[in-house]
Write a protein that holds these residues in place. Structure first.
Motif, mmCIF file in Angstrom:
data_model
loop_
_atom_site.group_PDB
_atom_site.id
_atom_site.type_symbol
_atom_site.label_atom_id
_atom_site.label_comp_id
_atom_site.label_asym_id
_atom_site.label_seq_id
_atom_site.Cartn_x
_atom_site.Cartn_y
_atom_site.Cartn_z
ATOM 1 N N SER A 166 0.830 -1.211 0.000
ATOM 2 C CA SER A 166 0.000 0.000 0.000
ATOM 3 C C SER A 166 0.861 1.256 0.000
ATOM 4 C CB SER A 166 -0.926 -0.002 1.220
ATOM 5 O OG SER A 166 -1.837 -1.076 1.158
ATOM 6 N N GLY A 167 1.954 1.233 0.743
ATOM 7 C CA GLY A 167 2.848 2.391 0.766
ATOM 8 C C GLY A 167 3.486 2.646 -0.580
ATOM 9 N N ALA A 168 3.854 1.559 -1.270
ATOM 10 C CA ALA A 168 4.436 1.711 -2.604
ATOM 11 C C ALA A 168 3.424 2.316 -3.562
ATOM 12 C CB ALA A 168 4.918 0.361 -3.120
ATOM 13 N N LEU A 169 2.185 1.848 -3.484
ATOM 14 C CA LEU A 169 1.132 2.373 -4.354
ATOM 15 C C LEU A 169 0.837 3.832 -4.022
ATOM 16 C CD1 LEU A 169 -1.199 -0.759 -4.262
ATOM 17 C CD2 LEU A 169 0.117 0.036 -6.232
ATOM 18 N N ALA A 170 0.852 4.168 -2.728
ATOM 19 C CA ALA A 170 0.607 5.551 -2.318
ATOM 20 C C ALA A 170 1.700 6.481 -2.835
ATOM 21 C CB ALA A 170 0.518 5.643 -0.798
ATOM 22 N N GLY A 171 2.916 5.938 -2.972
ATOM 23 C CA GLY A 171 4.017 6.728 -3.500
ATOM 24 C C GLY A 171 4.073 6.734 -5.015
ATOM 25 N N LEU A 172 3.013 6.211 -5.641
ATOM 26 C CA LEU A 172 2.904 6.143 -7.106
ATOM 27 C C LEU A 172 4.048 5.338 -7.717
ATOM 28 C CD1 LEU A 172 1.818 9.836 -7.869
ATOM 29 C CD2 LEU A 172 0.376 7.833 -7.400
ATOM 30 N N GLY A 173 4.458 4.296 -6.986
ATOM 31 C CA GLY A 173 5.549 3.460 -7.469
ATOM 32 C C GLY A 173 5.086 2.080 -7.866
ATOM 33 N N LYS A 174 6.045 1.212 -8.152
ATOM 34 C CA LYS A 174 5.757 -0.161 -8.577
ATOM 35 C C LYS A 174 5.958 -1.126 -7.409
ATOM 36 C CE LYS A 174 8.690 0.485 -11.946
ATOM 37 N NZ LYS A 174 9.563 0.321 -13.132
#
Length: 319
Positions: A166-174
């Protein structure tokens, strides 16, 4: 053997992966002895049975599946219709990070928009019953790491794994989720919506091309893929017997870096990290996310953070 004469390399690898008791290590041993997956099916039973950790029963299972290649083709067609990519180590798209591991999966299935892993990956794992502080740390680590150009890998489990994704997605990452079942059903089911988000902004990996239900053994085995895809594994918090500890130990055996949070001794999930630090893991405080990102981005700076006791850990960062 007539059915196998027109088989593709992928079908030969799938045939090997279908054999009960034949894991990645034994498959690699077969390839080393006979030269290719195809050549294995041209061997005689005694030749296979004499290999270390093999026996006549296992050799018979291997040779028996040579009559089932039509079934394997049908399975591959079914997976293709579900938009599941199926890779074997002979495919150029097979992740290079995994390819040379002694227990690399013979078959790797994936779904999602991430088809080539170009950015370095970092695994973030931890307790299924995280503390508030652990959740906050996992979210912060994942967000900052993807912003620094890393892809976050975890196991799509409840707890820290889910917050890492979820943190990766929140950071607009992969982000990459590695599951211990086949890709037709997500475990635990409550992470279905998260799995769909990962599908849209990363990918899901499984080494199970056939229907596979969750089991302790499968969930532990998938941890070697999590660590194997990654240049480093971060354990946020864990008990001594938690699944995250298996991931960290796989990382150590794979000569990959292990980092872990140095919690106060009163922290409920500090036992695992304390054990890892004793074993040489790079420690960091809950407030030192920037330090973690800096070390992973610039490994040569480790000496500015750590004593000579832990500087040896830096060698694990080298590719």
């Amino acid at each position: 053997m007539a059915d196998s004469e027109k088989a593709t390399p992928l079908e030969y690898w799938l045939a090997l992966a279908s054999v009960e008791g034949l894991g990645g290590v034994r498959i690699r041993r077969l390839i080393a002895r006979f030269g290719s997956a195809q050549a294995v099916f041209g061997a005689e039973l005694p030749e296979i049975a004499r290999l270390p950790s093999f026996n006549p029963v296992l050799a018979s299972r291997i040779l028996t599946v040579s009559g089932n290649f039509s079934t394997f083709r049908e399975r591959l067609d079914a997976l293709k219709s579900q938009e599941v990519r199926v890779l074997c180590p002979e495919d150029t798209a097979y992740p290079v990070q995994l390819k040379h591991l002694p227990d690399a999966p013979g078959i790797l299935c994936s779904v999602g928009t991430l088809t080539e892993i170009d950015d370095p990956c970092v695994a973030i794992v931890g307790s299924k019953n995280p503390s508030i502080e652990g959740i906050q740390l996992a979210l912060s680590l994942a967000t900052q790491l993807v912003r620094a150009g890393f892809t976050v890998v975890s196991g799509l489990a409840a707890g820290i794994d889910a917050y890492a994704h979820s943190g990766a997605l929140a950071g607009l990452g992969k982000t990459i989720g590695v599951v211990g079942t086949d890709l037709s059903a997500i475990y635990p089911a409550r992470n279905n919506s998260l799995a769909m988000e990962i599908y849209e902004h990363g990918c899901l990996f499984s080494e199970h091309p056939f229907p596979t239900t969750p089991s302790p053994g499968n969930l532990i085995q998938r941890n070697r893929i999590i660590s194997g895809l990654s240049v480093a594994t971060i354990v946020v918090e864990a008990s001594k017997t938690g699944g995250a500890m298996h991931t960290a130990r796989y990382a150590q055996r794979q000569d990959r870096a292990v980092l872990t949070c140095r919690w106060d001794t009163r922290h409920p999930q500090s036992e695992g990290p304390r054990e890892l630090i004793k074993a040489g893991a790079f420690p960091f405080a809950p407030t030192e996310v920037d330090k973690v990102v800096d070390v992973l981005t610039h490994p040569e700076r480790l000496d500015t953070y750590t004593s000579s006791d832990t500087s040896e850990q830096m060698g694990l960062f080298e590719e």
